[in-house]
Design a protein around this motif. Structure first.
Motif, PDB file in Angstrom:
ATOM      1  N   ARG A  81      -0.400  12.644  -8.856  1.00 33.32           N
ATOM      2  CA  ARG A  81      -1.061  13.906  -8.546  1.00 33.32           C
ATOM      3  C   ARG A  81      -0.185  15.096  -8.954  1.00 33.32           C
ATOM      4  O   ARG A  81      -0.701  16.135  -9.374  1.00 33.32           O
ATOM      5  CB  ARG A  81      -1.373  13.997  -7.045  1.00 33.32           C
ATOM      6  N   PRO A 118       0.814  -1.228   0.000  1.00 37.31           N
ATOM      7  CA  PRO A 118       0.000   0.000   0.000  1.00 37.31           C
ATOM      8  C   PRO A 118       0.841   1.268   0.000  1.00 37.31           C
ATOM      9  O   PRO A 118       0.466   2.266  -0.619  1.00 37.31           O
ATOM     10  CB  PRO A 118      -0.817  -0.129   1.293  1.00 37.31           C
ATOM     11  N   ALA A 119       1.976   1.232   0.703  1.00 35.28           N
ATOM     12  CA  ALA A 119       2.851   2.407   0.738  1.00 35.28           C
ATOM     13  C   ALA A 119       3.414   2.708  -0.640  1.00 35.28           C
ATOM     14  O   ALA A 119       3.509   3.872  -1.051  1.00 35.28           O
ATOM     15  CB  ALA A 119       3.977   2.189   1.741  1.00 35.28           C
ATOM     16  N   ALA A 156       0.847   7.073  -6.442  1.00 33.01           N
ATOM     17  CA  ALA A 156      -0.308   7.962  -6.573  1.00 33.01           C
ATOM     18  C   ALA A 156       0.074   9.411  -6.295  1.00 33.01           C
ATOM     19  O   ALA A 156      -0.431  10.338  -6.938  1.00 33.01           O
ATOM     20  CB  ALA A 156      -1.423   7.521  -5.629  1.00 33.01           C
ATOM     21  N   ALA A 157       0.984   9.603  -5.339  1.00 36.35           N
ATOM     22  CA  ALA A 157       1.426  10.955  -5.005  1.00 36.35           C
ATOM     23  C   ALA A 157       2.082  11.628  -6.204  1.00 36.35           C
ATOM     24  O   ALA A 157       1.821  12.805  -6.503  1.00 36.35           O
ATOM     25  CB  ALA A 157       2.401  10.909  -3.831  1.00 36.35           C
ATOM     26  N   ARG A 194       2.010   1.900  -3.499  1.00 37.46           N
ATOM     27  CA  ARG A 194       0.900   2.411  -4.312  1.00 37.46           C
ATOM     28  C   ARG A 194       0.615   3.876  -3.996  1.00 37.46           C
ATOM     29  O   ARG A 194       0.357   4.677  -4.900  1.00 37.46           O
ATOM     30  CB  ARG A 194      -0.353   1.564  -4.097  1.00 37.46           C
ATOM     31  N   SER A 195       0.665   4.226  -2.710  1.00 37.01           N
ATOM     32  CA  SER A 195       0.399   5.618  -2.344  1.00 37.01           C
ATOM     33  C   SER A 195       1.522   6.533  -2.828  1.00 37.01           C
ATOM     34  O   SER A 195       1.275   7.683  -3.210  1.00 37.01           O
ATOM     35  CB  SER A 195       0.206   5.744  -0.831  1.00 37.01           C
ATOM     36  N   GLN A 208      -0.966  12.093   0.242  1.00 36.24           N
ATOM     37  CA  GLN A 208      -1.288  10.826  -0.413  1.00 36.24           C
ATOM     38  C   GLN A 208      -0.599   9.633   0.239  1.00 36.24           C
ATOM     39  O   GLN A 208      -0.988   8.489   0.011  1.00 36.24           O
ATOM     40  CB  GLN A 208      -0.871  10.879  -1.892  1.00 36.24           C
ATOM     41  N   LEU A 209       0.443   9.903   1.024  1.00 30.79           N
ATOM     42  CA  LEU A 209       1.271   8.818   1.535  1.00 30.79           C
ATOM     43  C   LEU A 209       0.658   8.174   2.768  1.00 30.79           C
ATOM     44  O   LEU A 209       0.058   8.833   3.613  1.00 30.79           O
ATOM     45  CB  LEU A 209       2.674   9.344   1.850  1.00 30.79           C
ATOM     46  N   ARG A 210       0.825   6.862   2.870  1.00 28.19           N
ATOM     47  CA  ARG A 210       0.235   6.089   3.953  1.00 28.19           C
ATOM     48  C   ARG A 210       1.298   5.231   4.641  1.00 28.19           C
ATOM     49  O   ARG A 210       2.294   4.840   4.033  1.00 28.19           O
ATOM     50  CB  ARG A 210      -0.874   5.169   3.410  1.00 28.19           C
TER      51      ARG A 210
END
Length: 319
Positions: A62, A51-52, A58-59, A54-55, A182-184
């Motif tokens: 953006r 997930p990290a 995604a960041a 992917r985030s 966006q980061l997780r």
């Protein structure tokens, strides 16, 4: 055998490739005329790493989207469309561009008018060799946040004069905050765009201020913006800033470093403080700190050029 085990352990520790408790993820890209980079650490577990990653991807997606909206050289960008048409009719914009507009106008109020995205008409006039008094007067009438009307319910914008907006002095901070948001699952690390950065968790940062002085910072979920007054924007501002509707200082500023809770605030304050000058800036930071729940999150450091006396540092942290 023990020798090889120790060597393997050392390699794992240095590379953080899965042998330890954390994994380091990195990414870099070019957007908004700036190199952006992110370096984050997450728990070394598959359910955390994927997930990290992917985030993180995604960041940066953006950032690419933001770049297409704010590219002044593209006639298809939202900022080009606004500056060409918003004085003639109401314009619809994306939520991201609207959010940036709203933050920019709020920043004008927050900085008592020393940060303003509508100064572009006045700056353009002084790109000519000898602007007439009439052209200067028309440009002065077109600047000011009052000339931009927002419809918050529909993400619509209308200019109330022949103004133009320019996000150059806020876009990196906005982009850094956009990417950071966006980061997780991040335990530590940073997102950096040029001279603006946001640091997750606790971070020790050392910056060179003068030949003899370093600035050693202890940050905790904080942003840092660095303004170098040798940039052409600040050098050329001497021609037009005397026509601003406020008294712009002329201190011998070499560099400004601002610490704030987020990157937009850090970048906005750094740019506002250049025009505000040292005395007013220190008073402004003091006022902000009195109202803030985390007072240590706000600081400013001025590196002043004293010519033959060398450079000296003035800081809100000393007050």
């Amino acid at each position: 055998m023990k020798k090889y085990l120790r060597l393997a352990s050392l390699i794992c520790f240095l590379l953080l490739t899965g042998c330890g408790s954390q994994r380091e993820l990195k990414k870099q890209g070019y957007s908004l005329d700036t190199v952006f980079e992110a370096q984050i650490k997450v728990d070394n577990k598959k359910e955390k790493i994927q997930p990290a990653q992917r985030s993180l991807d995604a960041a940066f997606e953006r950032l690419v989207e933001l770049d297409s909206n704010l590219n002044k050289l593209s006639p298809l960008s939202e900022i080009s469309a606004l500056n060409a048409n918003a004085a003639l009719r109401v314009m619809d914009v994306s939520k991201t561009t609207y959010d940036l507009l709203e933050k920019s106008l709020n920043a004008t109020v927050f900085t008592d008018g020393y940060f303003d995205i509508t100064w572009r008409p006045l700056i353009k006039v002084f790109e000519m060799s000898n602007p007439t008094a009439e052209r200067i007067a028309r440009a002065k009438a077109a600047i000011g946040a009052k000339n931009v009307a927002l419809d918050r319910s529909l993400n619509r914008v209308r200019y109330l004069n022949n103004t133009e907006i320019d996000f150059e002095l806020i876009k990196k901070g906005f982009a850094v905050d956009l990417a950071s948001g966006q980061l997780r699952n991040v335990s530590s690390g940073f997102v950096k765009g040029g001279n603006v950065a946001y640091y997750f968790g606790q971070k020790k940062l050392s910056l060179k201020l003068t030949e003899k002085e370093n600035l050693n910072l202890k940050l905790n979920d904080a942003a840092v913006a660095i303004l170098n007054a040798s940039d052409s924007y600040y050098v050329n501002s001497a021609a037009w800033r005397k026509h601003l509707p406020l008294s712009a200082a002329n201190d011998s500023i070499f560099q400004i470093i601002v610490i704030a809770p987020n990157a937009v605030t850090a970048e906005v304050l750094a740019n506002a403080f250049y025009f505000m000058g040292v005395e007013k800036s220190l008073a402004k930071i003091a006022a902000i700190k009195r109202q803030a729940s985390r007072q240590g999150m706000y600081e400013v450091y001025f590196v002043l050029d004293n010519d033959e006396n060398g450079q000296r540092v003035v800081s809100s942290a000393d007050k």
